[in-house]
Design an enzyme around this catalytic site. Sequence first.
Site, short mmCIF file in Angstrom:
data_model
loop_
_atom_site.label_atom_id
_atom_site.label_comp_id
_atom_site.label_asym_id
_atom_site.label_seq_id
_atom_site.Cartn_x
_atom_site.Cartn_y
_atom_site.Cartn_z
N CYS A 35 0.84 -1.20 0.00
CA CYS A 35 0.00 0.00 0.00
C CYS A 35 0.88 1.26 0.00
O CYS A 35 1.87 1.33 0.75
CB CYS A 35 -0.89 0.00 1.24
SG CYS A 35 -1.93 1.46 1.29
N GLU A 57 3.88 -5.41 8.67
CA GLU A 57 4.09 -3.99 8.28
C GLU A 57 5.19 -3.36 9.12
O GLU A 57 6.06 -2.64 8.59
CB GLU A 57 2.78 -3.20 8.46
CG GLU A 57 2.96 -1.73 8.08
CD GLU A 57 1.79 -0.85 8.50
OE1 GLU A 57 0.63 -1.29 8.42
OE2 GLU A 57 2.06 0.29 8.91
N SER A 77 -9.94 -5.28 5.32
CA SER A 77 -9.75 -6.41 4.42
C SER A 77 -10.99 -7.32 4.39
O SER A 77 -10.91 -8.46 3.94
CB SER A 77 -8.50 -7.20 4.81
OG SER A 77 -8.43 -7.38 6.19
#
Length: 298
Positions: A95, A125, A264
């Site tokens: 992203c 992440e 999600s």
Amino acid sequence: MKVYIADEAGFCFGVKRALNLIAQLNEKNQNVQIFGQLIHNRTVLKNLEKKGIGYIESIDELDPGKTLVIRTHGIPKHVENELRRKKIGILDATCPFVKKIHRIVGKIDSGKSRVVIVGDGNHPEVIAAKSYTPDADVVNSMAEAKTIKKSKTIGVVAQTTLNSDFLKKIVAVLLDKAETIEIHNTICHATRIRQEAIKKLAPEVDFVVVIGGKNSSNTRKLFEIASEKNPNTFLIEKSSDLHNLDFIERVNFFKSVGITAGASTPPDEIERVKDFFNNIENIAKEIKNGRTKRNFQH
Ligand code: F3S
């Protein structure tokens, strides 16, 4: 029962972007493999698997005949460098909001500041972000923030899915740790608006249902926020989790439900949960009569 969906819920920009990329590759009949779980939602991952699109956890598992797509959470810098060294073509579905953190973290480091990443150190992440400045401290609690060593300057970034109120509390602790603090509020827009929407809706309904993967960071944050505002908050992964008489008897006397979903969670899953509560009376009767064959999809 009245059913309300939070103003912002479900798929975010980054997830849609990644799924579109995979769909385009699939249309071109390209064989695809993903580095890591594309997103943290088991239904979506299962659907991808059905199309022959699986994921790998390390470079050793690479199938050179397939196109490699990088998951939305990103991968560590050294892994990306290794892929490039091996001349493996990659399509990056990281992203852009996550990529932004990589850039900021690299810049703070070059300025000789102490870098603090606020987030879960075990989440892909954060693991990827830390790889861009290995000396960074990762803090995920007030207690951990208190252990940060004093420094002239501290640069702070946040995991994109963090709870804004939590970030404020951590920054308050860090204020005592440096003369200058450079705060980059890297919580992404999608996270912020989903959190604000459930903050508003949760106190207005009798109970709340949060839909999303148990390992989805942004879903867990939505659950925490909703629970603070409404103690009758439930976390489910999919609509079929609701098909449980104990749960139904617990909530059936309520007059209203508020629904939200992690970034999600697919839109059709939200629709199925909405349908469930719109039909809860009939479903309860069916279950009680032993006719449990109602068609719930997983
Ligand atoms: Fe990106 Fe935020 Fe979604 S970081 S993947 S837009 S939750």
